[in-house]
Enzyme design. Sequence first.
Site, short mmCIF file in Angstrom:
data_model
loop_
_atom_site.label_atom_id
_atom_site.label_comp_id
_atom_site.label_asym_id
_atom_site.label_seq_id
_atom_site.Cartn_x
_atom_site.Cartn_y
_atom_site.Cartn_z
N TYR A 101 -0.19 -3.21 3.73
CA TYR A 101 -0.78 -1.71 4.89
C TYR A 101 -1.08 -0.59 3.29
O TYR A 101 -0.44 -0.97 1.66
CB TYR A 101 1.02 -1.72 4.88
CG TYR A 101 0.11 0.19 5.78
CD1 TYR A 101 -0.27 -0.01 7.50
CD2 TYR A 101 -0.05 1.33 5.28
CE1 TYR A 101 -0.74 1.82 7.75
CE2 TYR A 101 0.09 2.34 6.09
CZ TYR A 101 -0.40 2.42 6.58
OH TYR A 101 -0.66 3.79 7.41
N GLU A 189 -7.00 4.04 6.34
CA GLU A 189 -6.02 3.16 6.19
C GLU A 189 -6.49 2.06 6.68
O GLU A 189 -7.77 1.68 7.31
CB GLU A 189 -4.85 3.94 7.87
CG GLU A 189 -4.05 2.53 8.39
CD GLU A 189 -3.29 2.63 9.16
OE1 GLU A 189 -2.02 2.98 9.34
OE2 GLU A 189 -3.85 1.86 10.04
#
Length: 380
Positions: A101, A189
Amino acid sequence: MDLLEYQGKQFFATFGIPVSDGRAVTTVEDAVAAANAVGYPVVVKAQVHAGGRGKAGGVKLATNEAEVREHAGNILGLDIKGHITRILWIENASDIAEEYYASFTLDRSAKKHLGMLSKEGGVEIEQVAVDNPDAIAKIWIDPVDGLSADVCRAWVKAANLNADVTEDAVELLCKLYTAYVEGDADLAEINPLIVKTNGRVHALDAKVTLDDNAEFRHEWDEYATTQVRDAREEAAHAKGLQYVGLEGSVGIIANGAGLAMSTLDVVNQAGGEAANFLDIGGGANAEVMAGALQVINDDPSVKSIFINIFGGITRGEEVAKGIIGALEMVDITAPIVIRLDGTNAEEGRALLAPHLSERLQSKPTMLEAAATAVALAKKN
Ligand code: GDP
Ligand code: MN
């Protein structure tokens, strides 16, 4: 504005971030053509403004034309958290070794950019933050300093990523930071940021929010076409009003963003919920006031209206004239409560006095006005 995944990937690609080859389509036939063009296996992905598409059945692997047909047919029209899928992204599938992530966003209280990196990707980062907060390596970046490769490398090491991919990850993350800053994003993101079986780091998903205030210096027209905006916000912005639609039943008009925020608070304090945030700015003339009242009046959830004006440079009697003029222009359905204070408030209230009724009340304080507006909203 929030970008769809495929737009986020186009955005990333312009900054040299590796993404898979793919096509955005709206029909099953075009999905098949896209799959043939990018090469099998492919992933068929729902393009909606919502996360968790995988879990909802909106991300499917297809190894041949028949499977593309099946998945595309199932996903088009699929409801994902209230968003109906109208666009598919067909991309060449990746062989995944690891899922990480990575994100950059603004930490307003720290007045710095916040980078988050975790080797526990692919799942919701909020869940990782709860279950295993130590698995998220955070970095605060002073916008003046930027992100150097050395600082980025230390960050990657702190996140405990596979040591073999350190340099590739540093390169990608530095590009992601550049995309975030130069691209004027509020959020960039990648979840998951994958390591492919060939050892290369790659963006498998993209969640990007662009800062609308920076639109003038970019070519974002294409992104804007897929935005689903609140109809009320659309109308308000067309009138040049600073408006945000909310869920409650008390329509709000205030002058100045700070006062508008306080107005939301005081409505809450009085036990109600605001239907909107609306700042009409400094000059509360009749036309601006009429525009604001029109937008609020068109909102069916509004049961009462609270006009909260503090006269400053615009004096109280000007404000009162503005309100009276506006009431002549717009046929208002909900009762109105006015709180007028500040410069020449007395004079302003005197002008309003002959117009007052059950449907148009004036209260001397914010709290009294809010309480009255909330009571009226509950009654209606
Ligand atoms: P989200 O559920 O909305 O976050 O959609 P993602 O794009 O993140 O996809 C969800 C999951 O699908 C990923 O975490 C992967 O595990 C899987 N996935 C997506 N694309 C591929 C791919 O190209 N190959 C493989 N093997 N899995 C994929
Ligand atoms: Mn994802």
